[in-house]
Design a protein around this motif. Structure first.
Motif, PDB file in Angstrom:
ATOM      1  N   TYR A 147      43.974  50.413  58.626  1.00 36.11           N
ATOM      2  CA  TYR A 147      43.712  51.912  59.284  1.00 36.11           C
ATOM      3  C   TYR A 147      42.465  52.219  58.167  1.00 36.11           C
ATOM      4  CZ  TYR A 147      47.355  51.894  62.595  1.00 36.11           C
ATOM      5  OH  TYR A 147      48.071  51.404  63.918  1.00 36.11           O
ATOM      6  N   VAL A 148      42.639  52.035  56.866  1.00 37.98           N
ATOM      7  CA  VAL A 148      41.728  52.701  55.778  1.00 37.98           C
ATOM      8  C   VAL A 148      41.153  51.674  54.958  1.00 37.98           C
ATOM      9  CG1 VAL A 148      41.219  53.995  54.030  1.00 37.98           C
ATOM     10  CG2 VAL A 148      42.900  54.983  55.851  1.00 37.98           C
ATOM     11  N   PRO A 149      39.969  51.170  55.406  1.00 38.45           N
ATOM     12  CA  PRO A 149      39.298  49.913  54.548  1.00 38.45           C
ATOM     13  C   PRO A 149      39.736  50.094  53.117  1.00 38.45           C
ATOM     14  CG  PRO A 149      37.875  50.654  56.256  1.00 38.45           C
ATOM     15  CD  PRO A 149      38.785  51.719  55.975  1.00 38.45           C
ATOM     16  N   LEU A 150      40.085  49.070  52.198  1.00 45.94           N
ATOM     17  CA  LEU A 150      40.242  48.858  51.122  1.00 45.94           C
ATOM     18  C   LEU A 150      38.922  48.549  50.268  1.00 45.94           C
ATOM     19  CD1 LEU A 150      43.793  46.987  51.071  1.00 45.94           C
ATOM     20  CD2 LEU A 150      43.240  49.714  50.976  1.00 45.94           C
ATOM     21  N   GLU A 151      38.372  49.611  49.381  1.00 46.11           N
ATOM     22  CA  GLU A 151      37.284  49.241  48.619  1.00 46.11           C
ATOM     23  C   GLU A 151      37.352  48.747  47.435  1.00 46.11           C
ATOM     24  OE1 GLU A 151      34.776  52.769  49.478  1.00 46.11           O
ATOM     25  OE2 GLU A 151      34.795  52.445  51.569  1.00 46.11           O
ATOM     26  N   GLY A 152      36.423  47.965  46.929  1.00 42.85           N
ATOM     27  CA  GLY A 152      36.445  47.375  45.571  1.00 42.85           C
ATOM     28  C   GLY A 152      37.865  47.055  44.841  1.00 42.85           C
ATOM     29  N   GLU A 153      38.114  47.682  43.936  1.00 39.13           N
ATOM     30  CA  GLU A 153      39.397  47.237  43.247  1.00 39.13           C
ATOM     31  C   GLU A 153      40.795  47.233  44.039  1.00 39.13           C
ATOM     32  OE1 GLU A 153      40.839  47.728  38.425  1.00 39.13           O
ATOM     33  OE2 GLU A 153      40.756  49.891  39.831  1.00 39.13           O
ATOM     34  N   ALA A 154      40.712  48.409  45.130  1.00 42.00           N
ATOM     35  CA  ALA A 154      41.743  48.676  45.775  1.00 42.00           C
ATOM     36  C   ALA A 154      42.187  47.244  46.373  1.00 42.00           C
ATOM     37  CB  ALA A 154      41.659  49.745  46.904  1.00 42.00           C
ATOM     38  N   SER A 155      41.360  46.453  47.008  1.00 41.59           N
ATOM     39  CA  SER A 155      41.899  45.287  47.836  1.00 41.59           C
ATOM     40  C   SER A 155      42.686  44.351  46.904  1.00 41.59           C
ATOM     41  CB  SER A 155      40.676  44.779  48.320  1.00 41.59           C
ATOM     42  OG  SER A 155      39.567  44.248  47.471  1.00 41.59           O
ATOM     43  N   HIS A 156      42.000  44.277  45.643  1.00 42.88           N
ATOM     44  CA  HIS A 156      42.332  43.254  44.414  1.00 42.88           C
ATOM     45  C   HIS A 156      43.912  43.787  44.131  1.00 42.88           C
ATOM     46  CE1 HIS A 156      38.965  40.736  44.100  1.00 42.88           C
ATOM     47  NE2 HIS A 156      38.165  41.899  44.339  1.00 42.88           N
ATOM     48  N   ARG A 181      45.339  44.946  62.863  1.00 40.51           N
ATOM     49  CA  ARG A 181      44.660  43.865  63.260  1.00 40.51           C
ATOM     50  C   ARG A 181      45.280  42.328  62.900  1.00 40.51           C
ATOM     51  NH1 ARG A 181      38.978  46.011  61.083  1.00 40.51           N
ATOM     52  NH2 ARG A 181      39.439  48.104  60.915  1.00 40.51           N
ATOM     53  N   PRO A 182      44.781  41.495  63.617  1.00 42.69           N
ATOM     54  CA  PRO A 182      45.264  40.175  63.507  1.00 42.69           C
ATOM     55  C   PRO A 182      45.069  39.625  62.054  1.00 42.69           C
ATOM     56  CG  PRO A 182      43.524  40.175  65.106  1.00 42.69           C
ATOM     57  CD  PRO A 182      43.841  41.445  64.822  1.00 42.69           C
ATOM     58  N   PHE A 183      45.543  38.693  61.568  1.00 44.26           N
ATOM     59  CA  PHE A 183      45.334  38.072  60.349  1.00 44.26           C
ATOM     60  C   PHE A 183      43.743  37.443  60.077  1.00 44.26           C
ATOM     61  CE2 PHE A 183      50.109  36.895  59.713  1.00 44.26           C
ATOM     62  CZ  PHE A 183      50.179  38.044  59.176  1.00 44.26           C
ATOM     63  N   GLY A 184      43.349  37.109  61.346  1.00 48.21           N
ATOM     64  CA  GLY A 184      42.015  36.582  61.371  1.00 48.21           C
ATOM     65  C   GLY A 184      40.830  37.760  61.121  1.00 48.21           C
ATOM     66  N   ARG A 185      41.493  38.990  61.114  1.00 48.80           N
ATOM     67  CA  ARG A 185      40.357  40.077  60.876  1.00 48.80           C
ATOM     68  C   ARG A 185      40.815  40.739  59.449  1.00 48.80           C
ATOM     69  NH1 ARG A 185      38.557  43.562  65.902  1.00 48.80           N
ATOM     70  NH2 ARG A 185      37.013  43.816  64.212  1.00 48.80           N
ATOM     71  N   TRP A 186      41.498  40.221  58.754  1.00 45.56           N
ATOM     72  CA  TRP A 186      41.909  40.682  57.471  1.00 45.56           C
ATOM     73  C   TRP A 186      40.983  41.018  56.455  1.00 45.56           C
ATOM     74  CZ3 TRP A 186      47.570  41.246  55.496  1.00 45.56           C
ATOM     75  CH2 TRP A 186      48.291  42.029  56.379  1.00 45.56           C
ATOM     76  N   GLU A 187      39.841  40.003  56.481  1.00 45.42           N
ATOM     77  CA  GLU A 187      38.604  40.111  55.735  1.00 45.42           C
ATOM     78  C   GLU A 187      38.035  41.511  55.646  1.00 45.42           C
ATOM     79  OE1 GLU A 187      36.821  38.468  59.175  1.00 45.42           O
ATOM     80  OE2 GLU A 187      38.568  38.144  58.179  1.00 45.42           O
ATOM     81  N   GLU A 188      37.986  42.056  56.895  1.00 41.09           N
ATOM     82  CA  GLU A 188      37.324  43.471  57.171  1.00 41.09           C
ATOM     83  C   GLU A 188      38.111  44.501  56.269  1.00 41.09           C
ATOM     84  OE1 GLU A 188      37.546  44.306  61.101  1.00 41.09           O
ATOM     85  OE2 GLU A 188      36.479  42.376  61.855  1.00 41.09           O
ATOM     86  N   VAL A 189      39.618  44.073  56.061  1.00 42.34           N
ATOM     87  CA  VAL A 189      40.290  45.016  55.332  1.00 42.34           C
ATOM     88  C   VAL A 189      40.069  45.008  53.788  1.00 42.34           C
ATOM     89  CG1 VAL A 189      42.952  45.703  54.633  1.00 42.34           C
ATOM     90  CG2 VAL A 189      42.063  45.075  57.196  1.00 42.34           C
ATOM     91  N   PHE A 190      40.316  43.734  53.228  1.00 40.53           N
ATOM     92  CA  PHE A 190      39.848  43.396  51.728  1.00 40.53           C
ATOM     93  C   PHE A 190      38.819  43.324  51.422  1.00 40.53           C
ATOM     94  CE2 PHE A 190      44.571  42.249  52.838  1.00 40.53           C
ATOM     95  CZ  PHE A 190      45.064  42.463  51.611  1.00 40.53           C
ATOM     96  N   GLY A 191      37.627  42.997  52.401  1.00 40.43           N
ATOM     97  CA  GLY A 191      36.363  43.013  52.107  1.00 40.43           C
ATOM     98  C   GLY A 191      35.855  41.863  51.365  1.00 40.43           C
ATOM     99  N   ASP A 192      36.933  40.802  51.089  1.00 40.69           N
ATOM    100  CA  ASP A 192      36.578  39.458  50.832  1.00 40.69           C
ATOM    101  C   ASP A 192      37.299  38.481  51.583  1.00 40.69           C
ATOM    102  OD1 ASP A 192      37.028  37.376  48.811  1.00 40.69           O
ATOM    103  OD2 ASP A 192      35.715  38.355  47.450  1.00 40.69           O
TER     104      ASP A 192
END
Length: 420
Positions: free
Chosen positions: A336-345, A366-377
């Protein structure tokens, strides 16, 4: 007549109210009285020493039995009597440990065994009422062994002893039956009043009716629910599955048994907004609290912020280790809120640290296939999904949003959520 309004009885005037004691004084006095419970602690440690005496007695009796059998001085009756003595010692030792652990937990201080793999079955719902019934039952068992010893050695037992042994045993059985009968209304009263005669009764949650075990009575479960940080109190019985196309209600009922906590497994709810993901996550968290487990709830952004503060203070490892005390963590609103920078790690570190160590309940739109949009990596997202889904029940909720069910279809077109 000029003095008709004068008070003719000035000496009878008394103040309408007396100055009350200072609240802080009363609180200090109450805390001091409550602290006297620690005077009981040495008594329980004394019982631990008595437990050691019974351990010595057990092995002493066992040695004599082995010696008599090896030397050929023991017939069948002697062996049976010796074994019954050993059983008697074990049952008394069981009674002692029940008094030590249950009594200390009830009357002195919490031991904090929730979620421990060796936590006794009875300890999660122990209170003074349950403890009395279990002690009475244990005493009946010990009395049964004593009576059996008399009947095994009936030729050397006076008839007078047999008679009184039977009468005393029946008295123990009657006492245990009366205590068990009385415990029903008492437990019902405690569950309605929250175990206190003062203050309003707490919110009573529906009991589990799907085979997941009986709800724990008393205030312990309520305290865990209040400490979990749920945004609202939700239960599975309140979930509206009438508009749910998948999964089937049996799947949700099976999850309601919270067996995944014992397996250190995860539950992941995926689906569009408004399909009930958070409701189900909270409901499972409540069930886990009722089953004796500690739970913590927060959104993905809140978890990232919490771990970020811990890392800034140089205690990230300690914070992750402290969270091990909670068998269930709920991570809501991943994506729901993208994780930026260190937050995703940091969120990945939480998932990685919990892997095969404790349970996570995760919700995402989001399905697992789109989680790179959440973690940014892509790499971090793939590693997070790999660990999270390995021992997980992944449930995709297929339903119309309960928030927009009353709107015209054209008004909600395109609001299905990313990826769904």
């Amino acid at each position: 007549m000029a003095h008709k309004n004068m008070n003719l009885f000035p000496l009878l005037e008394v103040p309408l109210s007396r100055p009350a004691s200072s609240p802080s004084t009363m609180m200090t006095l109450g805390c001091a009285l409550f602290a006297t419970r620690w005077l009981q602690a040495p008594l329980y440690f004394g019982l631990v020493a008595a437990q050691g005496v019974y351990v010595y007695k057990f092995f002493n009796e066992l040695w004599h039995l082995i010696d008599h059998v090896v030397s050929g001085r023991a017939d069948e009756t002697h062996v049976m009597l010796a074994v019954l003595k050993l059983v008697d010692v074990v049952m008394i030792a069981n009674l002692l440990i029940m008094v030590i652990v249950g009594g200390y937990e009830t009357f002195v201080s919490r031991i904090g065994l929730q979620g421990h793999r060796d936590q006794p079955e009875w300890l999660s719902h122990v209170n003074s009422n349950v403890l009395k019934v279990k002690l009475a039952t244990a005493i009946v068992g010990i009395s049964s062994v004593h009576l059996l010893q008399m009947f095994v050695d009936v030729h050397h037992t006076p008839q007078h002893d047999l008679l009184w042994g039977t009468v005393i045993h029946m008295a123990f059985i009657a006492s245990a039956a009366i205590l068990a009968y009385m415990s029903g209304p008492m437990a019902s009263h405690e569950s309605r009043t929250g175990g206190s005669a003062h203050g309003p009764p707490p919110v009573v949650l529906p009991r589990q009716r799907d085979g997941s075990g009986e709800e724990e009575p008393g205030s312990a479960a309520q305290e865990r629910i209040e400490a979990a940080g749920f945004p609202a109190r939700k239960v599975l019985e309140m979930f509206d599955d009438a508009h749910l196309r998948s999964p089937d209600p049996q799947t949700l009922a099976r999850l309601g048994k919270v067996d995944f906590v014992g397996r250190k497994g995860n539950v992941v709810f995926l689906g569009a907004p408004g399909t009930g993901k958070t409701h189900l996550a909270v409901a499972l968290g409540v069930r886990a609290c009722q089953a004796g487990h500690r739970v913590l709830f927060a959104t993905a952004a809140e978890w990232a912020a919490r771990l970020g503060d811990a890392k800034a203070a140089g205690r990230l490892a300690k914070e992750l280790a402290r969270l091990d005390d909670y068998p269930v963590l709920i991570v809501d609103e991943v994506g729901y809120v993208p994780l930026e920078g260190e937050a995703s790690h940091l969120l990945f570190q939480l998932v990685s640290h919990r892997y095969e160590r404790a349970s996570l309940i995760v919700t995402s739109d989001r399905p697992f296939g789109r989680w790179e949009e959440v973690f940014g990596d892509t790499g971090v997202a793939s590693a997070a999904v790999d660990r999270l889904a390995h021992h997980a029940e992944v449930i995709t909720l297929d339903a119309d949003s309960y928030r927009t069910r009353g709107l015209e279809p054209a008004a909600v077109a395109g609001l299905g959520g990313p990826g769904f």
